[in-house]
Design a protein around this motif. Structure first.
Motif, PDB file in Angstrom:
ATOM      1  N   LEU A   1      26.911  49.100  62.561  1.00  0.00           N
ATOM      2  CA  LEU A   1      27.160  49.536  61.190  1.00  0.00           C
ATOM      3  C   LEU A   1      26.132  50.563  60.745  1.00  0.00           C
ATOM      4  N   VAL A   2      26.583  51.474  59.899  1.00  0.00           N
ATOM      5  CA  VAL A   2      25.763  52.573  59.376  1.00  0.00           C
ATOM      6  C   VAL A   2      25.516  52.340  57.887  1.00  0.00           C
ATOM      7  N   PRO A   3      24.284  52.479  57.410  1.00  0.00           N
ATOM      8  CA  PRO A   3      24.017  52.259  55.977  1.00  0.00           C
ATOM      9  C   PRO A   3      24.598  53.357  55.099  1.00  0.00           C
ATOM     10  N   VAL A   4      25.100  52.932  53.947  1.00  0.00           N
ATOM     11  CA  VAL A   4      25.644  53.842  52.937  1.00  0.00           C
ATOM     12  C   VAL A   4      24.839  53.659  51.661  1.00  0.00           C
ATOM     13  N   ASP A   5      24.401  54.739  51.063  1.00  0.00           N
ATOM     14  CA  ASP A   5      23.677  54.667  49.789  1.00  0.00           C
ATOM     15  C   ASP A   5      23.787  56.023  49.116  1.00  0.00           C
ATOM     16  N   ASP A   6      24.593  56.086  48.070  1.00  0.00           N
ATOM     17  CA  ASP A   6      24.850  57.375  47.442  1.00  0.00           C
ATOM     18  C   ASP A   6      25.160  57.157  45.963  1.00  0.00           C
ATOM     19  N   VAL A   7      24.809  58.130  45.149  1.00  0.00           N
ATOM     20  CA  VAL A   7      25.071  58.071  43.707  1.00  0.00           C
ATOM     21  C   VAL A   7      25.816  59.328  43.297  1.00  0.00           C
ATOM     22  N   GLN A   8      26.956  59.138  42.645  1.00  0.00           N
ATOM     23  CA  GLN A   8      27.737  60.246  42.093  1.00  0.00           C
ATOM     24  C   GLN A   8      27.915  59.983  40.609  1.00  0.00           C
ATOM     25  N   GLY A   9      27.105  60.656  39.778  1.00  0.00           N
ATOM     26  CA  GLY A   9      27.162  60.390  38.344  1.00  0.00           C
ATOM     27  C   GLY A   9      26.797  58.938  38.057  1.00  0.00           C
ATOM     28  N   PRO A  10      27.638  58.212  37.303  1.00  0.00           N
ATOM     29  CA  PRO A  10      27.332  56.811  36.997  1.00  0.00           C
ATOM     30  C   PRO A  10      27.775  55.832  38.078  1.00  0.00           C
ATOM     31  N   ILE A  11      28.301  56.340  39.187  1.00  0.00           N
ATOM     32  CA  ILE A  11      28.865  55.480  40.235  1.00  0.00           C
ATOM     33  C   ILE A  11      27.912  55.434  41.425  1.00  0.00           C
ATOM     34  N   GLN A  12      27.505  54.240  41.780  1.00  0.00           N
ATOM     35  CA  GLN A  12      26.660  54.051  42.960  1.00  0.00           C
ATOM     36  C   GLN A  12      27.452  53.316  44.028  1.00  0.00           C
ATOM     37  N   THR A  13      27.400  53.831  45.247  1.00  0.00           N
ATOM     38  CA  THR A  13      28.079  53.222  46.386  1.00  0.00           C
ATOM     39  C   THR A  13      27.046  52.900  47.457  1.00  0.00           C
ATOM     40  N   SER A  14      26.963  51.643  47.846  1.00  0.00           N
ATOM     41  CA  SER A  14      26.034  51.228  48.884  1.00  0.00           C
ATOM     42  C   SER A  14      26.741  50.262  49.820  1.00  0.00           C
ATOM     43  N   GLY A  15      26.063  49.923  50.907  1.00  0.00           N
ATOM     44  CA  GLY A  15      26.659  48.980  51.845  1.00  0.00           C
ATOM     45  C   GLY A  15      26.537  49.450  53.273  1.00  0.00           C
TER      46      GLY A  15
ATOM     47  N   ARG B   1      38.465  44.103  62.936  1.00  0.00           N
ATOM     48  CA  ARG B   1      38.192  44.866  61.716  1.00  0.00           C
ATOM     49  C   ARG B   1      37.912  43.921  60.556  1.00  0.00           C
ATOM     50  N   ARG B   2      36.886  44.246  59.774  1.00  0.00           N
ATOM     51  CA  ARG B   2      36.508  43.426  58.630  1.00  0.00           C
ATOM     52  C   ARG B   2      36.290  44.341  57.431  1.00  0.00           C
ATOM     53  N   VAL B   3      36.892  44.009  56.308  1.00  0.00           N
ATOM     54  CA  VAL B   3      36.775  44.820  55.097  1.00  0.00           C
ATOM     55  C   VAL B   3      36.397  43.914  53.933  1.00  0.00           C
ATOM     56  N   HIS B   4      35.284  44.206  53.293  1.00  0.00           N
ATOM     57  CA  HIS B   4      34.844  43.452  52.117  1.00  0.00           C
ATOM     58  C   HIS B   4      34.383  44.449  51.068  1.00  0.00           C
ATOM     59  N   LEU B   5      35.000  44.408  49.906  1.00  0.00           N
ATOM     60  CA  LEU B   5      34.679  45.312  48.804  1.00  0.00           C
ATOM     61  C   LEU B   5      34.152  44.502  47.617  1.00  0.00           C
ATOM     62  N   PHE B   6      33.148  45.060  46.958  1.00  0.00           N
ATOM     63  CA  PHE B   6      32.581  44.420  45.776  1.00  0.00           C
ATOM     64  C   PHE B   6      32.398  45.482  44.696  1.00  0.00           C
ATOM     65  N   VAL B   7      32.827  45.179  43.493  1.00  0.00           N
ATOM     66  CA  VAL B   7      32.636  46.076  42.350  1.00  0.00           C
ATOM     67  C   VAL B   7      31.841  45.312  41.304  1.00  0.00           C
ATOM     68  N   ASN B   8      30.655  45.825  40.999  1.00  0.00           N
ATOM     69  CA  ASN B   8      29.741  45.153  40.073  1.00  0.00           C
ATOM     70  C   ASN B   8      29.506  43.698  40.484  1.00  0.00           C
ATOM     71  N   GLY B   9      29.414  43.468  41.796  1.00  0.00           N
ATOM     72  CA  GLY B   9      29.137  42.138  42.308  1.00  0.00           C
ATOM     73  C   GLY B   9      30.349  41.251  42.470  1.00  0.00           C
TER      74      GLY B   9
ATOM     75  N   VAL C   1      29.776  50.440  38.842  1.00  0.00           N
ATOM     76  CA  VAL C   1      30.317  51.359  37.842  1.00  0.00           C
ATOM     77  C   VAL C   1      29.980  50.808  36.460  1.00  0.00           C
ATOM     78  N   PRO C   2      29.983  51.658  35.434  1.00  0.00           N
ATOM     79  CA  PRO C   2      29.779  51.149  34.073  1.00  0.00           C
ATOM     80  C   PRO C   2      30.824  50.081  33.736  1.00  0.00           C
ATOM     81  N   VAL C   3      30.392  49.014  33.095  1.00  0.00           N
ATOM     82  CA  VAL C   3      31.289  47.874  32.848  1.00  0.00           C
ATOM     83  C   VAL C   3      32.459  48.252  31.942  1.00  0.00           C
ATOM     84  N   ASP C   4      32.289  49.268  31.110  1.00  0.00           N
ATOM     85  CA  ASP C   4      33.378  49.633  30.201  1.00  0.00           C
ATOM     86  C   ASP C   4      34.414  50.541  30.856  1.00  0.00           C
ATOM     87  N   THR C   5      34.239  50.841  32.168  1.00  0.00           N
ATOM     88  CA  THR C   5      35.209  51.688  32.869  1.00  0.00           C
ATOM     89  C   THR C   5      36.087  50.891  33.811  1.00  0.00           C
ATOM     90  N   VAL C   6      36.007  49.571  33.759  1.00  0.00           N
ATOM     91  CA  VAL C   6      36.783  48.738  34.665  1.00  0.00           C
ATOM     92  C   VAL C   6      37.322  47.532  33.902  1.00  0.00           C
TER      93      VAL C   6
END
Length: 457
Positions: free
Chosen positions: A100-114, A127-135, A169-174
């Motif tokens: 696995l390769v680390p991901v860590d990036d910020v685009q405006g108010p959106i942070q993507t890591s993992g 294949r394994r897929v696990h997604l988390f948004v604001n935990g 992501v900002p809590v008011d956008t989801v």
């Protein structure tokens, strides 16, 4: 506190001494709702679903200790972990975690890591897929597609990578109240989130971590040569795409300052290169040796240069002293007509001469060894019968095909100047570790692995 309930009715609440934590025991789950019981699957399938749920919780809450017993034996025991990689290694093993390769990036108010799977290892394990948004663990096909689209031209068609992504992501956008089990959510601006995820994964794949390795894990900056010598060559280098972080150590120390970096960029350092079997370039590093497939590397360089030409419509071309005549069959003529505008953007100047006969008056010049007529014929043959939908996919398909046909081949002898130029050109690409077919361009062999094979360790 001990609480006992029966059929939804509180039966007993009393104080109880115990260690910190929570234990939930459930027995005879469906005794008062037998209609639900008949919808249960086999015990094995139900346990698999429970295990998947516990795994998702363990990935989301890495600060917790997770222990599970099944049929009287402990089947899951995960201590708290300080990192996602550590938690994944505890669940599926260190070998899988190392792919696995680390991901860590910020685009405006959106942070993507993992973590995402290295292209060279996609398809080698489940294949394994696990997604988390604001935990919160979620299912979202759109985000998965966005992450997978970042793998374009790095893996063969049909393969799908493992993904472990945490998106903030900002809590008011989801909106999290759109699914009975809260497994799906709704974004106020889905397009922005998906583009942020794609960009983050794409950047992760552009680092040296994503290169194939034998032995120890490769880390960023690992391509800094042991010894370097200044050169000034431009032999196989087309219009250079954006700079890549892959060879940062080659370009200079980031602490040197802008003036020093500009000076180093004007006189770049290249390690001593050795050609093996007229197919691979090899150089030595402090932590091992690195091999570069010359055809794959040049293919990547040309592909990104051609993609830039297709986007801007500007490509260097050279008029032929004697125009070439090409006679095509009906199918080949149809393939050419479907891609004529794209060929012209790449620098081909072609006129019709009745039927499916073409007059070739000017060609692109990506490098001195370029054979325009052979490249054009082989590209048209490869595109014959192609049914790629969408202009973006057609652009990439044509650029990848021309790059493959135009690149230097295995078996071509390269001079020192040509190898150095190719090295520098590859360093400037966005995804230097992979060619357009999903094969590895760069392979790192650590000294530890080499010594182990010689019995020194």
């Amino acid at each position: 506190t001990r609480l006992r309930a029966d059929a939804g009715t509180r039966v007993e609440v009393e104080e109880s001494a115990r260690r910190r934590g929570t234990t939930v025991s459930v027995a005879r789950l469906f005794y008062n709702v037998p209609a639900r019981l008949k919808f249960l699957r086999s015990p094995r399938s139900e346990w698999r679903a429970i295990s998947d749920t516990l795994t998702t919780i363990a990935l989301a809450r890495r600060d917790l200790r997770v222990i599970a017993t099944h049929d009287g034996r402990q089947v899951l025991s995960l201590p708290p972990s300080s990192s996602l990689a550590g938690r994944i290694a505890a669940i599926w093993g260190a070998r899988f975690a190392e792919t696995l390769v680390p991901v860590d990036d910020v685009q405006g108010p959106i942070q993507t890591s993992g973590l995402v799977q290295r292209p060279a290892d996609v398809g080698t394990a489940g294949r394994r897929v696990h997604l988390f948004v604001n935990g919160r663990a979620i299912r979202d096909a759109g985000i998965v597609r966005a992450a997978e689209s970042a793998y374009r031209t790095t893996i063969p068609a049909g393969l799908r990578p493992s993904l472990f992504l945490d998106i903030t992501v900002p809590v008011d956008t989801v909106d999290v109240n759109v699914h009975p089990t809260k497994a799906e959510i709704r974004f106020r601006d889905r397009w922005t989130v998906e583009r942020a995820v794609e960009t983050a994964v794409r950047r992760a794949l552009g680092t040296l971590d994503s290169a194939a390795s034998l032995g120890a894990r490769v880390w960023p900056g690992a391509f800094a040569p042991r010894e370097t010598a200044p050169v000034d060559v431009e032999v196989l280098h087309p219009a250079a795409p954006a700079s890549s972080p892959l060879f940062d150590a080659v370009a200079g120390d980031p602490d040197d300052g802008p003036a020093r970096r500009e000076e180093v960029s004007q006189q770049p350092d290249v390690p001593p290169l050795l050609q093996l079997r007229r197919t691979y370039m090899l150089f030595e590093r402090d932590d091992g040796v690195v091999l570069i497939d010359q055809h794959s590397a040049h293919e990547r360089v040309l592909f990104e240069g051609f993609m830039k030409s297709l986007e801007t419509g500007q490509s260097p071309a050279q008029r032929l002293l004697f125009p070439l005549t090409l006679h095509l069959g009906p199918a080949e003529g149809e393939a050419f007509d479907a891609n004529r505008e794209l060929f012209e953007k790449l620098g081909f100047e072609i006129e019709g001469f009745g039927g499916h006969t073409l007059i070739l008056r000017a060609v692109p010049m990506p490098h001195p060894r370029f054979e325009a007529e052979r490249c054009l014929r082989e590209t048209i043959d490869a595109l014959t019968g192609d049914r790629v939908a969408g202009s973006t996919a057609r652009h990439e398909r044509l650029a990848a095909t021309v790059a493959c046909k135009a690149a230097i081949k295995a078996g071509d002898s390269l001079s020192q100047g040509e190898m150095r130029s190719l090295f520098l050109s590859l360093a400037r690409t966005t995804l230097p570790a992979h060619d357009v077919h999903g094969r590895s361009t760069i392979v790192h062999l650590s000294w530890d692995e080499l010594e182990r094979r010689f019995g020194r360790r």
